[in-house]
Enzyme design. Structure first.
Site, short mmCIF file in Angstrom:
data_model
loop_
_atom_site.label_atom_id
_atom_site.label_comp_id
_atom_site.label_asym_id
_atom_site.label_seq_id
_atom_site.Cartn_x
_atom_site.Cartn_y
_atom_site.Cartn_z
N CYS A 2 -32.16 -19.84 7.94
CA CYS A 2 -32.27 -20.46 6.64
C CYS A 2 -31.64 -19.60 5.57
O CYS A 2 -30.98 -18.61 5.86
CB CYS A 2 -33.75 -20.70 6.32
N ASP A 99 -42.81 -19.90 14.08
CA ASP A 99 -43.04 -18.45 14.03
C ASP A 99 -43.49 -17.99 12.64
O ASP A 99 -44.21 -17.00 12.51
CB ASP A 99 -41.81 -17.67 14.50
N VAL A 288 -6.62 -21.14 22.49
CA VAL A 288 -5.54 -21.20 21.50
C VAL A 288 -4.22 -21.41 22.22
O VAL A 288 -4.10 -21.19 23.44
CB VAL A 288 -5.50 -19.92 20.66
N SER A 359 -25.01 -15.51 21.80
CA SER A 359 -23.74 -14.79 21.84
C SER A 359 -23.91 -13.46 22.55
O SER A 359 -25.03 -13.01 22.81
CB SER A 359 -23.20 -14.56 20.42
N GLY A 360 -22.79 -12.81 22.83
CA GLY A 360 -22.81 -11.51 23.50
C GLY A 360 -22.61 -10.34 22.56
O GLY A 360 -22.33 -9.23 23.02
#
Length: 610
Positions: A2, A99, A288, A359-360
């Protein structure tokens, strides 16, 4: 995930009008388009734009008051251990499954100082304690989520976005640039916490808890940190179990979730672990049309072996170029990492069907993934010699072809390491900012002790984590949240960071880079898929600046008034850009920093004294 805005006043009747407050709050609406709410109390005002992920009902909306009414809270982020905390502290009478609900109950049960160190997640939190009449600001231990605040005579403004502070009425007419932080930006491409380019406006440090009272006294404490000194304690927990647990906790969501998948090591490992928990998990890969930059086929090999449905987002260079101005608008602070362009584009595509992505990010920083770290280890022996000896020795060995390195020409070891992160040359920076050093915060990050190899490696990791990774996290947060997309980073789970921090590094050859992660990935996919050439998440910047972007670059740098003329020698920077076009250097990234600075102020409507 948020965005929030708040005011906390030092003077009676200083709160801004609701209409002005809500106009500033609207600047972060893309961070939370699902609900927008405000609350106003004695000497404070809070606003919140919600991206609903856990308990998507109105019960999860914010701002929230704790059950006792003592605390007023706005919270951006995710707490991955909220269910464990609810069970451990026997929290009852929870009115939602979010949470945030657990957080406000914990505050009533334990208080602020005892609650914050317990949290595992990514978060930025503002808390008004109405009993002792103070404001608390805190940010996650890795610096994943942003939190800015400004100190004015009227009070404190705190927000998720930089522009929500510097455009606030308490600041916009009295902004003063800090030359040392502006120099930081031109060198490194981002603002290093706790600094911003403006005096009186700051970022909360990762892992910090800031307390501010009505008299304006500011108390800062680090409540969660990772030591720059190597910890030799043995950690018997396996990395696999730590990462699997982190991924499992971060898959909790009431909205669609997927992963990013590249041709490297980090995101395929996260995707593999996610697959064990969600059998139909999907993954997004950017393709790409430049074969030198396209790694989608490598990622496809991972997806096929793991049985993951892969969405290949195919874009042309023209597609990417069309998004550049929109991408610049996503960054309300000056930011110079051009890989933000493909990050912006793939986030836009992922949002069409998902709200949360894994993500990594963080794998390179924690597990020795950057070749520059190996290069520092290999060449640090030069700096055991006095400069007056090593420079002529290097000239001789370079001339004879025994070595080929510029490392010995740096005055000291710290300058050598720092140079690996600079995108504009030190000489250019010093010319543009005469008699101005980097900020103390940035200088401290590059204060190395050239001692034994394990100690240097640990210092390098500490530097990557608290410096370079912070730039990466800004990129991912701003580019993804521009599309109301939450990106979670399992490698930056508290247990994962702690496990990595306790390990001695060992870098002798390039095969040692990310050895621990490669070993785990080899348990999930054939080794033939691993160690292929990593092409990076990038674009052909040099060609673009010489061709498609040249006219806009020239306009921004030479035809528009240059922002910040009072704190820098603009001619030095303009000359550096012209030298790029005259073929005197090919440092496209450095030129991009100059271009991005101008685009930032042109696109964000800054109207302040320069």
């Amino acid at each position: 995930m948020c965005g929030f805005l708040g005011e906390y006043t030092f003077k009676p009747n200083s709160l801004t009008e609701s209409a002005s407050f809500e106009a500033l709050l609207a600047l972060s609406q893309h961070r939370g388009p699902d609900a927008s709410c405000t609350t106003r109390g004695s000497g404070f005002q809070l606003g919140f734009n919600r991206l609903a992920i856990l308990d998507v009902s109105a019960q999860g909306n914010q701002p929230k008051a704790s059950p006792s009414g003592r605390y007023q809270v706005v919270f951006n982020g995710e707490l991955y251990n909220y269910q464990d905390l609810a069970e451990t502290y026997a929290l009852t009478n929870l009115h939602s499954t979010s949470d945030t609900e657990v957080l406000i109950h914990l505050l009533d049960t334990l208080g602020v100082a005892a609650t914050i160190p317990l949290l595992n997640g990514m978060f930025a939190i503002a808390i008004i304690d109405t009993e002792i009449d103070c404001l608390y600001l805190t940010r996650d231990f890795a610096g994943i989520k942003p939190l800015f605040y400004g100190e004015a005579a009227e009070g404190i403004v705190m927000a998720s976005q930089f522009d929500q502070v510097f455009k606030h009425a308490w600041f916009c007419d009295a902004l003063a640039l800090r030359p040392e932080v502006v120099k930081d930006y031109f060198g490194f491409g981002y603002m290093q916490a706790p600094n911003t380019i403006y005096s009186g406006i700051f970022q909360v440090n990762p892992g910090a808890l800031v307390c501010i009272n009505r008299q304006g006294a500011v108390l800062k404490n680090t409540v969660v940190s990772f030591s720059q000194t190597q910890d030799l304690e043995t950690n018997r927990t396996t990395l696999a179990s730590v990462l699997q647990a982190a991924v499992s906790k971060q898959l909790v969501s009431d909205v669609p979730i997927a992963t990013f998948l590249s041709g490297g090591i980090d995101s395929p490992l996260i995707s593999a672990y996610a697959k064990t928990h969600i059998s139909d998990i999907e993954a997004f890969t950017l393709a790409v049309d430049n074969p030198l930059l396209n790694e989608s086929e490598i990622a496809k090999g991972y997806a096929d072996h793991l049985g993951i449905k892969q969405h290949v987002v195919s874009v042309t260079e023209s597609d990417l170029l069309l998004e550049i101005d929109a991408h610049f608008k996503a960054f309300s602070e000056p930011f110079g990492d051009y890989s933000s362009i493909p990050t912006y584009v793939i986030s836009k595509e992922a949002k069409k069907n998902h709200t949360v992505m894994l993500s990594g990010d963080g794998g390179d920083e924690l597990f020795f993934g950057y070749p520059r770290m190996l290069d520092v280890i290999r060449k640090r022996w030069w700096f055991k010699m006095p400069y007056v000896i090593r420079k002529p020795l290097a000239q001789l060995t370079n001339a004879l072809g025994i070595t080929k390195t510029w490392a010995p020409y740096f005055k000291n070891f710290n300058a050598f390491v720092t140079n690996k992160h600079l995108k504009l040359p030190a000489a250019t920076l010093d010319g543009a900012f005469p008699d101005t050093a980097f900020s103390p915060s940035m200088t401290d990050l590059y204060a190395f002790t050239n001692s034994d190899t394990p100690a240097v490696l640990h210092q390098l990791r500490w530097n990557e984590f608290y410096a370079h990774m912070q730039r990466v996290l800004v990129k991912v947060d701003r580019a993804s949240m521009a599309h109301s997309l939450e990106v979670r980073v399992p490698f930056l789970d508290k247990a994962s960071i702690d496990w990595a921090w306790r390990q001695r590094g060992a870098l002798k050859t390039k095969h040692d880079l990310k050895h621990d992660l490669k070993r785990l990935l080899a348990e999930e996919v054939p080794e033939s898929l691993i160690n292929q050439k990593k092409m990076g998440f990038t674009v052909p910047l040099k060609d673009w600046l010489h061709k498609e972007l040249k006219a806009d670059l020239m306009h921004a740098v030479f035809e528009v008034p240059f922002y910040g003329q009072a704190v820098m020698d603009v001619l030095v920077l303009q000359t550096y850009v012209q030298d790029f076009f005259d073929g005197k250097h090919d440092n496209a990234w450095g030129v991009w920093h100059i271009y991005a600075w101008q685009k930032w102020w042109m696109l964000h409507g800054i109207n302040v004294k320069t």
